[in-house]
Write a protein that holds these residues in place. Structure first.
Motif, short mmCIF file in Angstrom:
data_model
loop_
_atom_site.label_atom_id
_atom_site.label_comp_id
_atom_site.label_asym_id
_atom_site.label_seq_id
_atom_site.Cartn_x
_atom_site.Cartn_y
_atom_site.Cartn_z
N ALA A 1 40.58 59.30 18.36
CA ALA A 1 41.94 59.48 18.90
C ALA A 1 42.98 58.95 17.93
N ARG A 2 44.16 59.55 18.01
CA ARG A 2 45.34 59.08 17.28
C ARG A 2 46.53 59.11 18.21
N LYS A 3 47.51 58.29 17.86
CA LYS A 3 48.82 58.41 18.50
C LYS A 3 49.58 59.55 17.83
N PRO A 4 50.63 60.07 18.46
CA PRO A 4 51.34 61.21 17.87
C PRO A 4 51.91 60.97 16.48
N ASP A 5 52.05 59.70 16.06
CA ASP A 5 52.51 59.44 14.69
C ASP A 5 51.36 59.36 13.70
N GLY A 6 50.12 59.58 14.18
CA GLY A 6 48.96 59.57 13.31
C GLY A 6 48.20 58.26 13.28
N THR A 7 48.75 57.22 13.90
CA THR A 7 48.07 55.93 13.92
C THR A 7 46.77 56.02 14.71
N PRO A 8 45.67 55.48 14.19
CA PRO A 8 44.42 55.47 14.97
C PRO A 8 44.61 54.76 16.30
N SER A 9 43.99 55.30 17.33
CA SER A 9 44.16 54.74 18.67
C SER A 9 42.81 54.57 19.36
N TYR A 10 42.72 53.52 20.16
CA TYR A 10 41.56 53.28 21.01
C TYR A 10 42.01 53.13 22.46
N GLU A 11 43.17 53.70 22.76
CA GLU A 11 43.75 53.59 24.09
C GLU A 11 43.30 54.75 24.98
N VAL A 12 43.10 54.45 26.25
CA VAL A 12 42.67 55.46 27.21
C VAL A 12 43.62 56.64 27.22
N GLU A 13 44.93 56.37 27.24
CA GLU A 13 45.90 57.46 27.39
C GLU A 13 45.84 58.45 26.23
N ASP A 14 45.52 57.99 25.04
CA ASP A 14 45.46 58.91 23.90
C ASP A 14 44.18 59.74 23.94
N PHE A 15 43.04 59.12 24.25
CA PHE A 15 41.82 59.90 24.41
C PHE A 15 41.98 60.92 25.55
N GLN A 16 42.61 60.49 26.65
CA GLN A 16 42.78 61.38 27.78
C GLN A 16 43.68 62.56 27.43
N ALA A 17 44.79 62.28 26.75
CA ALA A 17 45.73 63.34 26.40
C ALA A 17 45.09 64.35 25.45
N ILE A 18 44.34 63.87 24.48
CA ILE A 18 43.68 64.76 23.53
C ILE A 18 42.60 65.58 24.23
N SER A 19 41.81 64.92 25.07
CA SER A 19 40.76 65.63 25.82
C SER A 19 41.35 66.70 26.72
N ASP A 20 42.41 66.35 27.44
CA ASP A 20 43.05 67.31 28.35
C ASP A 20 43.60 68.51 27.58
N ALA A 21 44.22 68.25 26.43
CA ALA A 21 44.81 69.33 25.64
C ALA A 21 43.73 70.27 25.11
N ILE A 22 42.62 69.71 24.65
CA ILE A 22 41.53 70.54 24.13
C ILE A 22 40.91 71.36 25.25
N ARG A 23 40.66 70.73 26.40
CA ARG A 23 40.08 71.46 27.53
C ARG A 23 41.01 72.58 27.99
N ALA A 24 42.32 72.31 28.00
CA ALA A 24 43.26 73.35 28.41
C ALA A 24 43.24 74.54 27.45
N GLU A 25 42.95 74.28 26.18
CA GLU A 25 42.95 75.34 25.17
C GLU A 25 41.64 76.10 25.12
N VAL A 26 40.50 75.40 25.15
CA VAL A 26 39.21 76.08 24.93
C VAL A 26 38.27 76.01 26.14
N GLY A 27 38.69 75.35 27.22
CA GLY A 27 37.85 75.27 28.41
C GLY A 27 36.52 74.60 28.12
N ASP A 28 35.43 75.25 28.55
CA ASP A 28 34.08 74.71 28.35
C ASP A 28 33.40 75.28 27.12
N ALA A 29 34.20 75.85 26.21
CA ALA A 29 33.62 76.52 25.03
C ALA A 29 33.18 75.55 23.95
N ALA A 30 33.44 74.25 24.14
CA ALA A 30 32.98 73.24 23.17
C ALA A 30 32.58 71.98 23.91
#
Length: 297
Positions: A52-81
């Motif tokens: 995960a990263r924050k929107p400025d590119g900083t590495p992140s280990y925060e729940v909200e960043d992993f969640q936001a990235i996961s949600d965005a990927i799932r919204a785009e590709v569903g269960d295809a990955a």
């Protein structure tokens, strides 16, 4: 694994160290991760490894960043990955890394299988440009396995040397590690095993007895040589901007999609067959549908 097994093509989408000064295609925001995931899936990738990263590119280990990235990927590709979260870090607590596993519950999580010197060496400068001890003690490995077993997350055992492969057997004997395994051999890190086809074969030969799934992670431009070696030995493969920016001809990849497209072609040229996402889930012994997706239906 056998040569007639389908090849799981994994993409390490961003990593945590490199930035856009080194490669402009590295995603920072959730929307950029999602766009890269679409390119990966369209090019034949079925398994996405996420730092995960924050929107400025900083590495992140925060729940909200992993969640936001996961949600965005799932919204785009569903269960295809298949979604795979990194748990590796230097100077980040075990508790912090467990927190995002519990909150987001990826299908797979990477688990580094031993401590090591971890360095980058410059032959031109005749010195190490980066050097650290990458600590992954057994008590943390067992702690991660306990959490992954509880949550139904499949561990991806990242082995940087033959000794790391040897560490799998006692964990199986203890009952904290369930078989069959999903193992990746990381080749090309200074401090780990040198990246040769013979060393890759030795890593695979040292796996515990059983019908396990394994693949290779080649670091930097040697990635393509290691992809070819893994395909000839019956393994699966990982490429992506975390590990390498370059195509085999030396040009810089415009996206993860470029790297996946080349890897997909190499699979076919080697006489192997790229796995569908359903076949990848079967190879890794995952549910046919991600737990999070099933719960939403």
């Amino acid at each position: 694994m056998r040569l007639d097994d389908p090849v799981v093509i994994t993409c390490s989408i961003s990593g945590s160290l490199a930035d856009r000064n080194q490669c402009p295609a590295i995603p920072y925001t959730p929307a950029e991760y999602a766009a890269e995931a679409r390119r990966i899936v369209d090019a034949g990738g079925v398994h996405i490894h996420i730092h995960a990263r924050k929107p400025d590119g900083t590495p992140s280990y925060e729940v909200e960043d992993f969640q936001a990235i996961s949600d965005a990927i799932r919204a785009e590709v569903g269960d295809a990955a298949i979604m795979n979260f990194s748990t590796g870090a230097m100077g980040v607590s075990f508790e912090k890394r467990v927190e995002y596993l519990r909150a987001v519950r990826p299908e797979v999580a990477a688990l580094n299988m031993g401590s090591m010197n971890y360095a980058k060496y410059s032959a031109r400068r005749k010195q190490f440009v980066f050097s650290a001890v990458f600590a992954n003690p057994f008590d943390e490995i067992i702690g991660f396995l306990d959490v992954m077993n509880e949550l139904g997350i499949k561990p991806e055992h990242e082995c940087f040397d033959v000794g790391h492969v040897g560490s799998l057997a006692p964990l199986i004997d203890m009952g904290v590690l369930k078989t069959p395994l999903h193992v990746d051999f990381v080749m090309g890190v200074t401090g780990g095993i040198p990246p040769t086809a013979r060393n890759l074969a030795a890593m695979a030969d040292n796996l515990p007895e059983g019908d396990h799934h394994w693949g290779v992670i080649g670091i930097s431009r040697i990635q393509w040589t290691m992809v070819a070696a893994a395909l000839s030995l019956g393994g699966s493969i990982r490429v992506g901007l975390e590990d390498n920016f370059y195509l085999p001809d030396g040009t810089v990849a415009r996206s993860n999609g470029d790297l996946i497209e080349k890897a997909h072609q190499m699979v076919i040229d080697a006489g192997r067959r790229p796995a569908t996402v359903q076949e990848a889930r079967a190879a890794l012994h995952l549910p046919e549908v991600p737990l999070a997706s099933a719960a939403a239906r």
